[in-house]
Design a protein around this motif. Structure first.
Motif, PDB file in Angstrom:
ATOM      1  N   MET A 186      14.886  40.626  25.796  1.00 37.14           N
ATOM      2  CA  MET A 186      14.598  40.375  24.219  1.00 37.14           C
ATOM      3  C   MET A 186      13.660  41.622  23.517  1.00 37.14           C
ATOM      4  O   MET A 186      13.928  42.092  22.443  1.00 37.14           O
ATOM      5  CB  MET A 186      13.844  39.169  23.931  1.00 37.14           C
ATOM      6  CG  MET A 186      13.722  38.991  22.358  1.00 37.14           C
ATOM      7  SD  MET A 186      12.772  37.354  21.839  1.00 37.14           S
ATOM      8  CE  MET A 186      10.980  37.488  22.937  1.00 37.14           C
ATOM      9  N   LEU A 187      12.817  42.044  24.253  1.00 37.64           N
ATOM     10  CA  LEU A 187      11.928  43.234  23.754  1.00 37.64           C
ATOM     11  C   LEU A 187      12.283  44.430  24.482  1.00 37.64           C
ATOM     12  O   LEU A 187      13.123  44.560  25.530  1.00 37.64           O
ATOM     13  CB  LEU A 187      10.370  42.995  24.525  1.00 37.64           C
ATOM     14  CG  LEU A 187       9.832  41.698  23.699  1.00 37.64           C
ATOM     15  CD1 LEU A 187       8.461  41.428  24.329  1.00 37.64           C
ATOM     16  CD2 LEU A 187       9.867  41.577  22.210  1.00 37.64           C
ATOM     17  N   ALA A 188      11.886  45.431  23.900  1.00 35.09           N
ATOM     18  CA  ALA A 188      12.231  46.868  24.310  1.00 35.09           C
ATOM     19  C   ALA A 188      11.880  47.081  25.860  1.00 35.09           C
ATOM     20  O   ALA A 188      10.617  46.382  26.082  1.00 35.09           O
ATOM     21  CB  ALA A 188      11.744  47.875  23.430  1.00 35.09           C
ATOM     22  N   GLN A 189      12.622  48.028  26.549  1.00 35.41           N
ATOM     23  CA  GLN A 189      11.998  48.019  27.701  1.00 35.41           C
ATOM     24  C   GLN A 189      10.628  48.731  28.047  1.00 35.41           C
ATOM     25  O   GLN A 189      10.027  48.471  29.004  1.00 35.41           O
ATOM     26  CB  GLN A 189      13.172  48.949  28.655  1.00 35.41           C
ATOM     27  CG  GLN A 189      14.561  48.129  28.711  1.00 35.41           C
ATOM     28  CD  GLN A 189      15.410  49.130  29.497  1.00 35.41           C
ATOM     29  OE1 GLN A 189      15.070  50.228  29.811  1.00 35.41           O
ATOM     30  NE2 GLN A 189      16.670  48.518  29.770  1.00 35.41           N
ATOM     31  N   ARG A 190      10.277  49.608  27.060  1.00 34.51           N
ATOM     32  CA  ARG A 190       9.113  50.123  27.164  1.00 34.51           C
ATOM     33  C   ARG A 190       8.003  49.228  27.105  1.00 34.51           C
ATOM     34  O   ARG A 190       6.612  49.626  27.526  1.00 34.51           O
ATOM     35  CB  ARG A 190       8.821  51.202  25.881  1.00 34.51           C
ATOM     36  CG  ARG A 190       8.718  50.588  24.658  1.00 34.51           C
ATOM     37  CD  ARG A 190       8.215  51.587  23.566  1.00 34.51           C
ATOM     38  NE  ARG A 190       9.554  52.542  23.429  1.00 34.51           N
ATOM     39  CZ  ARG A 190      10.528  52.294  22.707  1.00 34.51           C
ATOM     40  NH1 ARG A 190      10.428  51.060  21.873  1.00 34.51           N
ATOM     41  NH2 ARG A 190      11.618  53.154  22.531  1.00 34.51           N
ATOM     42  N   ILE A 193       0.425  57.853  27.927  1.00 30.84           N
ATOM     43  CA  ILE A 193       1.320  58.664  28.943  1.00 30.84           C
ATOM     44  C   ILE A 193       2.638  57.942  29.262  1.00 30.84           C
ATOM     45  O   ILE A 193       3.932  58.459  29.373  1.00 30.84           O
ATOM     46  CB  ILE A 193       0.738  59.188  29.959  1.00 30.84           C
ATOM     47  CG1 ILE A 193      -0.534  60.065  29.707  1.00 30.84           C
ATOM     48  CG2 ILE A 193       1.757  59.966  31.005  1.00 30.84           C
ATOM     49  CD1 ILE A 193      -0.292  61.084  28.930  1.00 30.84           C
ATOM     50  N   GLN A 194       2.720  56.518  29.364  1.00 31.23           N
ATOM     51  CA  GLN A 194       3.835  55.727  29.947  1.00 31.23           C
ATOM     52  C   GLN A 194       4.812  55.691  28.635  1.00 31.23           C
ATOM     53  O   GLN A 194       5.776  55.599  28.684  1.00 31.23           O
ATOM     54  CB  GLN A 194       3.389  54.603  30.637  1.00 31.23           C
ATOM     55  CG  GLN A 194       2.842  54.740  32.046  1.00 31.23           C
ATOM     56  CD  GLN A 194       2.427  53.652  32.572  1.00 31.23           C
ATOM     57  OE1 GLN A 194       1.584  52.802  32.174  1.00 31.23           O
ATOM     58  NE2 GLN A 194       2.759  53.303  34.013  1.00 31.23           N
ATOM     59  N   ILE A 195       3.990  55.376  27.617  1.00 27.37           N
ATOM     60  CA  ILE A 195       4.735  55.023  26.307  1.00 27.37           C
ATOM     61  C   ILE A 195       5.356  56.380  25.973  1.00 27.37           C
ATOM     62  O   ILE A 195       6.547  56.414  25.455  1.00 27.37           O
ATOM     63  CB  ILE A 195       3.921  54.802  25.067  1.00 27.37           C
ATOM     64  CG1 ILE A 195       3.241  53.346  25.461  1.00 27.37           C
ATOM     65  CG2 ILE A 195       4.419  54.851  23.897  1.00 27.37           C
ATOM     66  CD1 ILE A 195       2.007  52.986  24.658  1.00 27.37           C
ATOM     67  N   ALA A 196       5.049  57.586  26.087  1.00 28.30           N
ATOM     68  CA  ALA A 196       5.683  58.685  25.888  1.00 28.30           C
ATOM     69  C   ALA A 196       6.849  59.156  26.915  1.00 28.30           C
ATOM     70  O   ALA A 196       7.471  60.307  26.578  1.00 28.30           O
ATOM     71  CB  ALA A 196       4.675  59.966  25.924  1.00 28.30           C
TER      72      ALA A 196
END
Length: 396
Positions: free
Chosen positions: A1-5, A130-133
């Motif tokens: 349902m949610l974005a993979q990030r 950093i992971q979000i980017a």
């Protein structure tokens, strides 16, 4: 349902600790909350006067996306004076706190697959952003070196994918202050290996004993073209709730930050901007000196209380306003159920049995650590640390 990030991050460990403390207090427990990264203090008179005057003038419209030009000019003078190098306003961006400044940097510097070196223990937001980017955090353990990174350890993890190194001094959570030799080594390494330095100095006003804060670009001027300085007024003026941060960086990066911020928050709060500008123009340093005196006294009283600990080393608390305890001497590596004991277990016991809330080192990548803030009123700090000592000395 949610974005993979969304699977790459979870709520901040420090925010979760504050929430646990509030929940316990709401349930009727008498809690001494040592979790928050903020200083209990009244407003600086110049901040209050600047905000009131902005309200009287009816200043309620947008400013420039990256801040009032007058504020950016004042910040440019501040950064220039602190670093000994000239910074124009075009190399300054004002943000909604240092956290947004760091997010802007991550999103404008880091490509998917890039690696960013982050010394551990680390402030929980560094690797999350950093992971979000799309980048990959690469951690180096600093616990055996007084929480200061070794140059050899940094060199060992550099690869062709390495893009940047995060330097946080004084450090959160450790309170460690990087010495000049270490900073010079990091700066020279960045120049040699074509790396960026993300230099977070939000706690720079608060160093103790013989320890001093050193701006990296003052020690290694040639690293200026690949350094981003991140700072805020959350700590230095006890303005956590006002959300005013800033970054200093090469003009090309500032232009990218302007574009990004135009699609996220736009400009920071206009009243807060005018308040900080008024302080920078009219402040005489008395309020900052008062905060330093308050924290110096709290640190001394806290260290005296913690000196009664029998199996836990007394923290050095070189800078910032945290006591970071190494619990490795009181934790059992394996319990009867086969699970390792971590600082999470002690945090739970302190909250339930002593009514003291701290932040487990697991939030910072260190299962043996425990962070307490000493930015709270002295009578609460004394009571809380005395309870901590009793529990840890009786830990079995």
């Amino acid at each position: 349902m949610l974005a993979q990030r969304t699977h790459l991050f979870k709520s901040s460990g420090t925010a979760a600790a504050r929430a646990a403390a509030k929940a316990a207090a709401d349930a009727g427990m008498e809690i001494v909350d040592l979790t928050a990264g903020e200083i209990w203090s009244d407003l600086a008179p110049t901040i209050r006067d600047g905000a009131i005057e902005a309200i009287r003038q009816g200043l309620n419209r947008y400013t420039d996306t990256i801040g009032l030009m007058g504020l950016r000019e004042a910040l440019a003078r501040k950064v220039s004076a602190e670093t000994g190098q000239t910074w124009p306003a075009e190399e300054i961006a004002v943000t909604s706190g240092a956290k947004q400044a760091l997010f802007n940097v991550a999103m404008t510097l880091i490509n998917p697959g890039d690696q960013v070196i982050i010394p551990a223990p680390y402030w929980t937001t560094f690797p999350a952003q950093i992971q979000i980017a799309g980048g990959t955090p690469v951690h180096i353990d600093t616990r055996e070196n007084g929480y200061v990174p070794r140059i050899d350890d940094i060199q060992r993890v550099i690869t062709p994918l390495t893009r940047a190194i995060v330097v946080n001094t004084p450090g959160n959570p450790s309170g460690a202050v990087c010495d000049a030799e270490t900073l010079m080594g990091i700066g020279r390494l960045a120049v040699e290996r074509d790396l960026w330095i993300i230099f977070d100095e939000c706690y720079e006003p608060f160093t103790y004993d013989c320890h001093r804060h050193h701006p990296l670009v003052s020690l290694v001027p040639e690293v200026r073209a690949r350094t981003v300085i991140v700072n805020s007024f959350s700590k230095s003026l006890a303005l956590t709730g006002w959300r005013v941060g800033y970054l200093a960086a090469p003009k090309e990066l500032i232009l990218a930050v302007r574009a990004l911020q135009s699609h996220t928050t736009s400009n920071p709060n206009v009243i807060a901007q005018h308040a900080v500008l008024h302080h920078l123009l009219e402040g005489d340093g008395a309020f900052e000196a008062q905060l330093r005196e308050q924290l110096t006294a709290a640190r001394q009283a806290g260290l005296a209380a913690l000196s009664q600990l029998r199996c836990v080393p007394i923290p050095e608390a070189q800078g910032g306003f945290y006591f970071y305890l190494d619990l490795s001497g009181v934790l059992r590596p394996t319990l009867e159920n086969g699970h390792a004991e971590t600082s999470d277990d002690i945090v739970s016991v302190l909250l339930s049995q002593a009514g003291v809330a701290g932040v487990s080192g697991t939030a910072f990548g260190d299962p043996n650590g425990l962070r307490f803030s000493y930015g709270i009123p002295p009578e609460l700090l004394q009571a809380g640390l005395e309870r901590v000592v009793r529990v840890l000395n009786a830990w079995n």
